[in-house]
Design an enzyme around this catalytic site. Structure first.
Site, PDB file in Angstrom:
ATOM      1  N   ASN A 149      36.151  40.486  41.949  1.00 15.98           N
ATOM      2  CA  ASN A 149      36.029  39.274  41.753  1.00 15.98           C
ATOM      3  C   ASN A 149      35.844  38.773  40.423  1.00 15.98           C
ATOM      4  O   ASN A 149      36.629  37.631  39.903  1.00 15.98           O
ATOM      5  CB  ASN A 149      34.932  38.461  42.544  1.00 15.98           C
ATOM      6  CG  ASN A 149      33.405  38.853  42.187  1.00 15.98           C
ATOM      7  OD1 ASN A 149      33.368  40.189  41.496  1.00 15.98           O
ATOM      8  ND2 ASN A 149      32.302  38.329  42.532  1.00 15.98           N
ATOM      9  N   GLY A 224      28.915  45.612  43.200  1.00 25.28           N
ATOM     10  CA  GLY A 224      29.658  45.486  44.205  1.00 25.28           C
ATOM     11  C   GLY A 224      28.827  45.069  45.506  1.00 25.28           C
ATOM     12  O   GLY A 224      27.653  44.423  45.233  1.00 25.28           O
ATOM     13  N   SER A 225      29.003  45.551  46.692  1.00 28.71           N
ATOM     14  CA  SER A 225      28.617  45.157  48.002  1.00 28.71           C
ATOM     15  C   SER A 225      27.299  45.815  48.236  1.00 28.71           C
ATOM     16  O   SER A 225      27.243  47.059  47.826  1.00 28.71           O
ATOM     17  CB  SER A 225      29.596  45.044  49.077  1.00 28.71           C
ATOM     18  OG  SER A 225      29.657  46.564  49.391  1.00 28.71           O
ATOM     19  N   VAL A 226      26.440  45.371  49.143  1.00 28.38           N
ATOM     20  CA  VAL A 226      25.132  45.918  49.073  1.00 28.38           C
ATOM     21  C   VAL A 226      25.410  47.278  49.986  1.00 28.38           C
ATOM     22  O   VAL A 226      24.856  48.008  49.895  1.00 28.38           O
ATOM     23  CB  VAL A 226      24.136  44.930  50.196  1.00 28.38           C
ATOM     24  CG1 VAL A 226      22.966  45.690  50.725  1.00 28.38           C
ATOM     25  CG2 VAL A 226      23.782  43.801  49.447  1.00 28.38           C
ATOM     26  N   GLY A 229      26.464  49.856  47.751  1.00 27.48           N
ATOM     27  CA  GLY A 229      25.509  50.100  46.720  1.00 27.48           C
ATOM     28  C   GLY A 229      24.257  50.825  47.548  1.00 27.48           C
ATOM     29  O   GLY A 229      23.646  51.918  46.882  1.00 27.48           O
ATOM     30  N   GLU A 244      24.118  46.175  40.693  1.00 30.74           N
ATOM     31  CA  GLU A 244      24.074  44.660  40.944  1.00 30.74           C
ATOM     32  C   GLU A 244      24.999  44.430  42.067  1.00 30.74           C
ATOM     33  O   GLU A 244      26.088  44.506  42.161  1.00 30.74           O
ATOM     34  CB  GLU A 244      24.985  44.216  39.790  1.00 30.74           C
ATOM     35  CG  GLU A 244      24.321  44.449  38.437  1.00 30.74           C
ATOM     36  CD  GLU A 244      22.980  43.928  38.011  1.00 30.74           C
ATOM     37  OE1 GLU A 244      22.945  42.799  38.794  1.00 30.74           O
ATOM     38  OE2 GLU A 244      22.398  44.160  37.152  1.00 30.74           O
ATOM     39  N   CYS A 278      29.238  36.386  43.256  1.00 29.46           N
ATOM     40  CA  CYS A 278      27.838  37.222  43.778  1.00 29.46           C
ATOM     41  C   CYS A 278      26.655  35.990  43.974  1.00 29.46           C
ATOM     42  O   CYS A 278      25.970  35.947  44.985  1.00 29.46           O
ATOM     43  CB  CYS A 278      27.457  38.348  43.318  1.00 29.46           C
ATOM     44  SG  CYS A 278      27.104  37.986  41.183  1.00 29.46           S
TER      45      CYS A 278
HETATM   46  P1  NAP Z   1      32.811  46.814  47.098  1.00 25.34           P
HETATM   47  O1  NAP Z   1      33.807  46.912  48.363  1.00 25.34           O
HETATM   48  O2  NAP Z   1      31.355  47.255  47.167  1.00 25.34           O
HETATM   49  O3  NAP Z   1      33.527  47.585  45.929  1.00 25.34           O
HETATM   50  C1  NAP Z   1      33.229  47.650  44.506  1.00 25.34           C
HETATM   51  C2  NAP Z   1      33.679  48.691  44.075  1.00 25.34           C
HETATM   52  O4  NAP Z   1      33.083  50.275  44.709  1.00 25.34           O
HETATM   53  C3  NAP Z   1      35.250  48.828  43.956  1.00 25.34           C
HETATM   54  O5  NAP Z   1      35.573  49.530  42.821  1.00 25.34           O
HETATM   55  C4  NAP Z   1      35.182  50.082  45.139  1.00 25.34           C
HETATM   56  O6  NAP Z   1      36.430  50.688  45.311  1.00 25.34           O
HETATM   57  C5  NAP Z   1      34.127  50.941  44.826  1.00 25.34           C
HETATM   58  N1  NAP Z   1      33.544  51.554  46.101  1.00 25.34           N
HETATM   59  C6  NAP Z   1      33.859  51.364  47.268  1.00 25.34           C
HETATM   60  N2  NAP Z   1      33.284  52.152  48.269  1.00 25.34           N
HETATM   61  C7  NAP Z   1      32.749  53.214  47.413  1.00 25.34           C
HETATM   62  C8  NAP Z   1      31.847  54.299  47.727  1.00 25.34           C
HETATM   63  N3  NAP Z   1      31.698  54.908  48.664  1.00 25.34           N
HETATM   64  N4  NAP Z   1      31.594  55.080  46.485  1.00 25.34           N
HETATM   65  C9  NAP Z   1      31.667  54.621  45.139  1.00 25.34           C
HETATM   66  N5  NAP Z   1      32.284  53.542  44.937  1.00 25.34           N
HETATM   67  C10 NAP Z   1      32.894  52.826  45.997  1.00 25.34           C
HETATM   68  O7  NAP Z   1      32.568  45.295  46.488  1.00 25.34           O
HETATM   69  P2  NAP Z   1      33.805  44.077  46.444  1.00 25.34           P
HETATM   70  O8  NAP Z   1      34.184  43.747  47.962  1.00 25.34           O
HETATM   71  O9  NAP Z   1      34.839  44.685  45.367  1.00 25.34           O
HETATM   72  O10 NAP Z   1      32.957  43.065  45.771  1.00 25.34           O
HETATM   73  C11 NAP Z   1      32.375  42.167  46.481  1.00 25.34           C
HETATM   74  C12 NAP Z   1      30.873  42.046  46.502  1.00 25.34           C
HETATM   75  O11 NAP Z   1      30.303  42.443  44.985  1.00 25.34           O
HETATM   76  C13 NAP Z   1      30.139  41.118  46.835  1.00 25.34           C
HETATM   77  O12 NAP Z   1      28.925  41.523  47.893  1.00 25.34           O
HETATM   78  C14 NAP Z   1      29.670  40.455  45.553  1.00 25.34           C
HETATM   79  O13 NAP Z   1      28.276  39.686  45.972  1.00 25.34           O
HETATM   80  C15 NAP Z   1      29.217  41.786  44.952  1.00 25.34           C
HETATM   81  N6  NAP Z   1      29.236  41.337  43.544  1.00 25.34           N
HETATM   82  C16 NAP Z   1      27.734  41.500  42.970  1.00 25.34           C
HETATM   83  C17 NAP Z   1      27.841  40.930  41.243  1.00 25.34           C
HETATM   84  C18 NAP Z   1      26.563  41.197  40.885  1.00 25.34           C
HETATM   85  O14 NAP Z   1      26.435  41.198  39.444  1.00 25.34           O
HETATM   86  N7  NAP Z   1      25.024  41.230  41.517  1.00 25.34           N
HETATM   87  C19 NAP Z   1      28.850  40.599  40.825  1.00 25.34           C
HETATM   88  C20 NAP Z   1      30.028  40.527  41.654  1.00 25.34           C
HETATM   89  C21 NAP Z   1      30.229  40.944  42.861  1.00 25.34           C
HETATM   90  P3  NAP Z   1      37.661  50.311  46.130  1.00 25.34           P
HETATM   91  O15 NAP Z   1      37.975  48.825  45.570  1.00 25.34           O
HETATM   92  O16 NAP Z   1      38.685  51.097  45.728  1.00 25.34           O
HETATM   93  O17 NAP Z   1      37.276  50.126  47.446  1.00 25.34           O
END
Ligand code: NAP
Length: 470
Positions: A149, A224-226, A229, A244, A278
């Site tokens: 994002n 990324g997502s909970v 994480g 985060e 987020c």
């Molecule tokens: P995501 O699906 O969790 O992916 C984030 C990253 O993790 C991507 O690079 C993804 O790779 C990788 N990933 C996926 N599965 C993994 C695994 N098993 N082991 C290690 N890495 C893995 O999150 P998203 O959909 O991209 O982002 C949206 C989420 O991020 C929302 O929940 C948002 O609230 C949160 N977010 C939090 C913050 C904060 O600072 N608190 C800021 C921005 C966003 P792939 O793309 O190849 O799947």
């Protein structure tokens, strides 16, 4: 675009398309890395630790400032690429570029402030006669795993402090939007020794997972997502981990609030980046007495959004990251309507676009607010007292940020103290961050803090050196 490993461009037999969510066109292809490629990146990052250790803080700071200049010179190109791969309006992409430049500048400054402290051992039993001090040392190799994002700024929030305190980095960018990050790493590589920064593209569930479990990586910095994480925290073993994660941020609007200010807070907080933030405003918890007037004003402001080509400067609402993501938001809103919620404006989808949508009569049992909805939706939850507003705000597993709108100082302080979140803003929506502030959630929203100074703390280890002078 190729990966960058040990200063070399590396591809793979398997490639992944990166598509523009606006028109579905292929922007570029990136490699799908396999384990051998990740091993190479891990090896190169470990070799480069020595080169970085030998560089003075003065030199590292100057080099980071050089990258600041390069990023500033290429601001428009980077912003256009960002809009192409994420679907965000060009004006928002330019803001992300400005934030990225600022984040990098903060890290260039912080590189000169990695201080230890003297420790009075004589304050402890038998400690008389010692002189002791601490040093903050790099952890080694940091793996930065980041979401789609705000791909550029959120990745710089990891790479820049890591290098500022002499860690080397392996970046695993998001599969849906890897390009701006990869292009940025090329700029860094022009300044720093080979292997200080490396990119590895591929699926998170495979290559990300492999990095998380590698014993030769010392820190995982994840945004990324909970769900992801939680998986990472279970698999990371003895590594340091910063998480985060997602948010379900409340905006509490009390009956003595400045309604126009609160409406503006929703407009800037719930619909920014098509609601994919987020710390976006995800639940508007409002005292019933002012809710009708608030909703009327909110609807008329919401209807001013212009959907269109993200590269057109008149566009104020871009696409979601994919049509699949937009369908998910559409279904979540429709399910809430099936359970008694009412759409006041919006609610329609066109491909990856979803209209800016205001939904009234929402209750916490609905999935729309029980979980994080990552789209341009403003759900209204009506309450009858300050205490009820706080209880509803806390009725979630998340705790990233929160905003409270009121003109009463006592209620402002009560909310600030009782709402369980990493940050509570008074008369400002949760969707606000400066890149130097400590940022990170409570509860399932995360572990640890970012914001350059705080990220450096999480990316260093403390050594105590004691001299026995007796
Ligand atoms: P995501 O699906 O969790 O992916 C984030 C990253 O993790 C991507 O690079 C993804 O790779 C990788 N990933 C996926 N599965 C993994 C695994 N098993 N082991 C290690 N890495 C893995 O999150 P998203 O959909 O991209 O982002 C949206 C989420 O991020 C929302 O929940 C948002 O609230 C949160 N977010 C939090 C913050 C904060 O600072 N608190 C800021 C921005 C966003 P792939 O793309 O190849 O799947």
């Amino acid at each position: 675009m190729d990966m960058l490993i040990g200063g070399k461009h590396i591809s793979s037999e398997d490639l992944q398309e990166v598509k523009n969510p606006y028109d579905g066109e292929i922007i570029d292809m990136v490699p799908i890395a396999h384990r051998q490629t990740a091993d190479l990146a891990i090896q190169q990052a470990n070799i480069a630790k020595k080169d970085l250790a030998e560089m003075s803080a003065f030199k590292i700071s100057n080099k980071l400032f050089n990258v600041v200049d390069k990023l500033r010179q290429n601001r428009t190109d980077f912003a256009e690429l960002l809009s192409l791969e994420v679907g965000k309006p060009i004006n928002e992409s330019l803001v992300e570029l400005d934030r990225s430049i600022e984040t990098l500048k903060l890290a260039a400054e912080e590189a000169k402030r990695v201080y230890g402290e003297s420790v009075p051992l004589d304050a402890g039993l038998n400690g008389k006669g010692f002189f002791a001090f601490t040093q903050r040392l790099p952890l080694g190799v940091v793996a930065a795993i980041t979401p789609f994002n705000y791909p550029l700024n959120l990745t710089i929030h990891k790479i820049a402090p890591a290098i500022a305190c002499k860690n080397t980095v392996i970046v695993k960018p998001p599969t849906e939007a890897p390009l701006t990050v990869m292009k940025f790493c090329e700029l860094l590589d022009e300044e720093f020794p080979d292997g200080v920064v490396n990119t590895v593209t591929g699926y998170g569930s495979e290559i990300g997972d492999y990095l998380v479990t590698s014993p030769e990586i010392n820190k995982i910095s994840f945004t990324g997502s909970v769900t992801t994480g939680m998986m990472i925290s279970q698999k990371a073993g003895m590594k340091k981990v910063t998480l985060e994660l997602g948010g379900n941020d409340p905006m509490v609007v009390l009956k003595d609030a400045d309604i126009d200010k609160a409406v503006k807070g929703v407009i800037n907080g719930a619909f920014l980046n098509a609601g994919q933030v987020c710390m976006g405003v995800k639940r508007i918890i409002i005292e019933d007495e002012i809710a009708d007037e608030f909703c009327n004003r909110l609807v008329s402001e919401t209807e001013k959004f212009v959907m269109g080509n993200p590269l057109d400067s008149k566009t104020t609402l871009g696409t979601l990251i994919s049509e699949k993501a937009a369908i998910q938001v559409e279904e979540t809103v429709n399910n809430a309507v099936g359970e008694g919620a009412k759409i006041l404006t919006g609610g329609n989808r066109d491909g990856a676009f979803y209209e800016a949508t205001v939904v009234d009569n929402v209750v916490m049992d609905m999935d729309l607010v029980a979980f994080e909805t990552f789209g341009p939706v403003a759900p209204i939850i009506r309450v009858n007292s300050v205490q009820e507003a706080i209880d509803v705000a806390n009725d979630t597993d998340y705790g990233l940020q929160a905003g409270v709108f009121t003109s009463d100082y006592a209620n402002a302080m009560k909310c600030a103290q009782e709402i369980e979140a990493g940050t509570v803003f008074i008369n400002k929506q949760s969707t606000f961050r400066t890149d130097n502030m400590p940022f990170g959630g409570f509860k399932n929203s995360g572990v640890g803090k970012e914001g350059i100074k705080y990220a450096v703390e999480e990316m260093t280890k403390t050594k105590l050196i004691g001299l026995n002078l007796r």
